[in-house]
Design a protein around this motif. Structure first.
Motif, short mmCIF file in Angstrom:
data_model
loop_
_atom_site.label_atom_id
_atom_site.label_comp_id
_atom_site.label_asym_id
_atom_site.label_seq_id
_atom_site.Cartn_x
_atom_site.Cartn_y
_atom_site.Cartn_z
N HIS A 1 0.84 -1.19 0.00
CA HIS A 1 0.00 0.00 0.00
C HIS A 1 0.88 1.24 0.00
CE1 HIS A 1 -3.50 -2.45 0.75
NE2 HIS A 1 -2.87 -3.01 1.78
N PHE A 2 0.48 2.19 -0.81
CA PHE A 2 1.24 3.43 -0.96
C PHE A 2 1.37 4.17 0.37
CE2 PHE A 2 1.52 7.96 -1.98
CZ PHE A 2 2.68 7.95 -2.72
N CYS A 3 0.33 4.13 1.17
CA CYS A 3 0.33 4.88 2.42
C CYS A 3 1.30 4.31 3.46
CB CYS A 3 -1.07 4.97 3.00
SG CYS A 3 -1.80 3.38 3.40
N ASP A 4 1.84 3.13 3.23
CA ASP A 4 2.77 2.52 4.17
C ASP A 4 4.21 3.03 4.00
OD1 ASP A 4 0.71 1.02 5.21
OD2 ASP A 4 1.15 -0.74 3.97
N PHE A 5 4.45 3.88 3.02
CA PHE A 5 5.80 4.34 2.72
C PHE A 5 5.91 5.84 2.93
CE2 PHE A 5 5.16 0.42 0.46
CZ PHE A 5 6.35 -0.25 0.67
N LYS A 6 7.11 6.28 3.29
CA LYS A 6 7.34 7.70 3.55
C LYS A 6 7.43 8.52 2.28
CE LYS A 6 9.68 7.04 7.93
NZ LYS A 6 10.89 7.26 8.70
N SER A 7 7.86 7.89 1.19
CA SER A 7 8.01 8.65 -0.05
C SER A 7 7.59 7.79 -1.23
CB SER A 7 9.45 9.11 -0.24
OG SER A 7 10.29 8.01 -0.49
N VAL A 8 7.35 8.45 -2.34
CA VAL A 8 7.00 7.76 -3.58
C VAL A 8 8.17 6.88 -4.02
CG1 VAL A 8 6.38 8.09 -6.01
CG2 VAL A 8 5.42 9.59 -4.26
N LEU A 9 9.38 7.37 -3.83
CA LEU A 9 10.57 6.62 -4.22
C LEU A 9 10.66 5.29 -3.47
CD1 LEU A 9 13.23 6.51 -5.81
CD2 LEU A 9 14.31 7.65 -3.86
N ASP A 10 10.40 5.31 -2.16
CA ASP A 10 10.44 4.08 -1.37
C ASP A 10 9.39 3.08 -1.85
OD1 ASP A 10 12.47 5.11 0.16
OD2 ASP A 10 11.13 5.78 1.78
N TYR A 11 8.18 3.57 -2.13
CA TYR A 11 7.12 2.70 -2.63
C TYR A 11 7.51 2.12 -3.98
CZ TYR A 11 2.73 1.25 -4.74
OH TYR A 11 1.76 0.52 -5.36
N ASN A 12 8.01 2.96 -4.86
CA ASN A 12 8.39 2.53 -6.20
C ASN A 12 9.51 1.49 -6.15
OD1 ASN A 12 8.12 2.59 -8.99
ND2 ASN A 12 9.78 4.07 -9.21
N LEU A 13 10.50 1.69 -5.29
CA LEU A 13 11.59 0.73 -5.16
C LEU A 13 11.08 -0.63 -4.70
CD1 LEU A 13 14.37 2.95 -3.56
CD2 LEU A 13 14.37 1.96 -5.84
N GLU A 14 10.21 -0.63 -3.73
CA GLU A 14 9.67 -1.90 -3.22
C GLU A 14 8.80 -2.59 -4.27
OE1 GLU A 14 9.01 -5.06 -0.57
OE2 GLU A 14 10.57 -3.53 -0.73
N ALA A 15 7.97 -1.81 -4.97
CA ALA A 15 7.11 -2.39 -6.01
C ALA A 15 7.94 -3.00 -7.13
CB ALA A 15 6.17 -1.33 -6.57
N LEU A 16 8.99 -2.30 -7.55
CA LEU A 16 9.83 -2.83 -8.62
C LEU A 16 10.66 -4.02 -8.16
CD1 LEU A 16 10.99 0.47 -10.33
CD2 LEU A 16 9.30 -1.18 -11.16
N ARG A 17 11.05 -4.03 -6.89
CA ARG A 17 11.79 -5.18 -6.35
C ARG A 17 10.91 -6.42 -6.34
NH1 ARG A 17 12.78 -8.02 -2.04
NH2 ARG A 17 11.27 -7.02 -0.71
N ILE A 18 9.69 -6.27 -5.87
CA ILE A 18 8.76 -7.39 -5.85
C ILE A 18 8.45 -7.84 -7.28
CG2 ILE A 18 6.40 -8.12 -5.26
CD1 ILE A 18 6.62 -6.28 -2.80
N LYS A 19 8.28 -6.88 -8.18
CA LYS A 19 8.00 -7.20 -9.59
C LYS A 19 9.13 -8.02 -10.20
CE LYS A 19 7.28 -5.32 -14.13
NZ LYS A 19 7.74 -4.36 -15.06
N SER A 20 10.37 -7.62 -9.95
CA SER A 20 11.49 -8.35 -10.54
C SER A 20 11.60 -9.76 -9.96
CB SER A 20 12.80 -7.59 -10.35
OG SER A 20 13.14 -7.50 -9.00
N LEU A 21 11.33 -9.92 -8.67
CA LEU A 21 11.36 -11.25 -8.07
C LEU A 21 10.23 -12.13 -8.60
CD1 LEU A 21 12.33 -10.36 -4.40
CD2 LEU A 21 13.70 -11.65 -6.04
#
Length: 94
Positions: A60-80
């Protein structure tokens, strides 16, 4: 033939963790070593995918302090998940 076996063993063990290398130190047949490693680690994708799916659905977007942190986690999960042969579309990322 024996020279090729030795080269194959060296190549395989060069990319192993030290502890894992020590565990398979006595193995002299490259094919047997490859099969043993495949049996031991071949199911990594199967065991990783359920965990990744839970993390993806609870992202969830609201669980992250910044858009960058959310994006990094989403892309990490996507690559895995792509590693596990499950595709995530750009629409799903949005």
């Amino acid at each position: 033939m024996e020279e090729n076996q030795s080269k194959a063993i060296i190549l395989i063990t060069r990319h192993m963790n030290d502890a894992l290398r020590n565990e398979y130190l006595n193995e002299e047949d490259s094919r047997k070593l490859w099969v043993e490693l495949e049996q031991r680690f071949g199911n990594v994708r199967d065991s990783l995918l359920p965990v990744l799916e839970v993390r993806w659905h609870s992202l969830h977007f609201c669980d992250f302090k910044s858009v960058l942190d959310y994006n990094l986690e989403a892309l990490r999960i996507k690559s895995l998940m792509e590693f596990c042969e499950k595709n995530i579309t750009d629409t799903m990322l949005i």
